[in-house]
Write a protein that holds these residues in place. Structure first.
Motif, PDB file in Angstrom:
ATOM      1  N   ASP A 111       0.868  -1.184   0.000  1.00  0.00           N
ATOM      2  CA  ASP A 111       0.000   0.000   0.000  1.00  0.00           C
ATOM      3  C   ASP A 111       0.903   1.231   0.000  1.00  0.00           C
ATOM      4  N   VAL A 144      -7.144  -5.759  -9.827  1.00  0.00           N
ATOM      5  CA  VAL A 144      -6.848  -4.354  -9.564  1.00  0.00           C
ATOM      6  C   VAL A 144      -6.661  -3.655 -10.912  1.00  0.00           C
ATOM      7  N   ALA A 149      -4.168   6.025 -11.218  1.00  0.00           N
ATOM      8  CA  ALA A 149      -4.843   6.479  -9.996  1.00  0.00           C
ATOM      9  C   ALA A 149      -4.845   5.395  -8.922  1.00  0.00           C
ATOM     10  N   ILE A 150      -4.836   4.128  -9.319  1.00  0.00           N
ATOM     11  CA  ILE A 150      -4.882   3.028  -8.354  1.00  0.00           C
ATOM     12  C   ILE A 150      -3.508   2.379  -8.199  1.00  0.00           C
ATOM     13  N   ASP A 164      -2.868   1.821  -4.435  1.00  0.00           N
ATOM     14  CA  ASP A 164      -3.653   2.738  -3.597  1.00  0.00           C
ATOM     15  C   ASP A 164      -5.123   2.424  -3.882  1.00  0.00           C
ATOM     16  N   ALA A 165      -5.604   1.354  -3.265  1.00  0.00           N
ATOM     17  CA  ALA A 165      -6.946   0.834  -3.556  1.00  0.00           C
ATOM     18  C   ALA A 165      -8.036   1.744  -3.026  1.00  0.00           C
ATOM     19  N   PRO A 166      -9.048   2.010  -3.861  1.00  0.00           N
ATOM     20  CA  PRO A 166     -10.186   2.782  -3.371  1.00  0.00           C
ATOM     21  C   PRO A 166     -10.941   1.962  -2.324  1.00  0.00           C
ATOM     22  N   PRO A 167     -11.649   2.638  -1.427  1.00  0.00           N
ATOM     23  CA  PRO A 167     -12.389   1.912  -0.397  1.00  0.00           C
ATOM     24  C   PRO A 167     -13.322   0.877  -1.014  1.00  0.00           C
ATOM     25  N   LEU A 169     -12.564  -1.936  -2.661  1.00  0.00           N
ATOM     26  CA  LEU A 169     -12.076  -2.753  -3.768  1.00  0.00           C
ATOM     27  C   LEU A 169     -11.768  -4.183  -3.321  1.00  0.00           C
TER      28      LEU A 169
END
Length: 176
Positions: A111, A144, A149-150, A164-167, A169
């Motif tokens: 992360d 993923v 952006a991710i 950087d996983a969105p909430p 995922l």
């Protein structure tokens, strides 16, 4: 080193066409009549060591290829599962934003704070975008999206991918 360009699927017609799962960012440039690929198939399968494209077309978003020496459905069925490869030095493109699956498998996934999330298990090539197949530390497999952006950092030399996983995922994969 050879790179995977496509994997042959099922026969499509009576004239030797097969479906392929493309593993290239330039199928229009790769799948042209006369292009020759080294094959990787099961031992004893009878698949030639190389295949040359006779015809290539798209049908409902799926690539269909026909090869010299494969005149019918029976011959095409024998190709199922065969990988089409190119030697890396044969690569003509210089896509600095592209990745080959073999470059990614085994990379550590962290992360943004540097905490381990898991490892890359594969690359899922999509029509709109590619996705990293990640095995999380708890054994859950997630897809993923391979977008900046991710996935802000991907460094095969260092053996690390930052996600950087969105909430939610990873929760979606755990619930499914």
């Amino acid at each position: 080193m050879s790179v995977l360009v496509a994997r042959i699927g099922k026969p499509h017609s009576l004239h030797g066409e097969v479906t392929v799962q493309a593993h290239t960012d330039d199928p229009m440039g790769r799948f042209v009549p006369g292009a020759t690929f080294v094959t990787d198939a099961a031992a004893g399968s009878g698949v030639p060591k190389s295949l040359t494209i006779r015809n290539a077309r798209q049908h409902k978003g799926i690539w269909l290829l026909a090869f010299d020496g494969i005149p019918d459905r029976t011959g095409a069925e024998g190709l199922r599962g065969t990988q089409l490869l190119l030697d890396e030095e044969d690569e003509t493109g210089n896509d600095e934003d592209g990745w080959y699956e073999e470059e990614l498998v085994g990379l550590r996934v962290l992360d943004p704070a540097g905490e381990p999330l898991g490892t890359v298990a594969g690359l899922d090539v999509g029509v709109a975008q590619d996705r990293l197949v990640v095995t999380l530390t708890d054994g859950t497999e997630v897809l993923v999206p391979l977008v900046e952006a991710i996935v802000p950092s991907l460094d095969p030399t260092a053996g690390v991918v930052v996600v950087d996983a969105p909430p939610g995922l990873f929760d979606i994969a755990r619930e499914g």
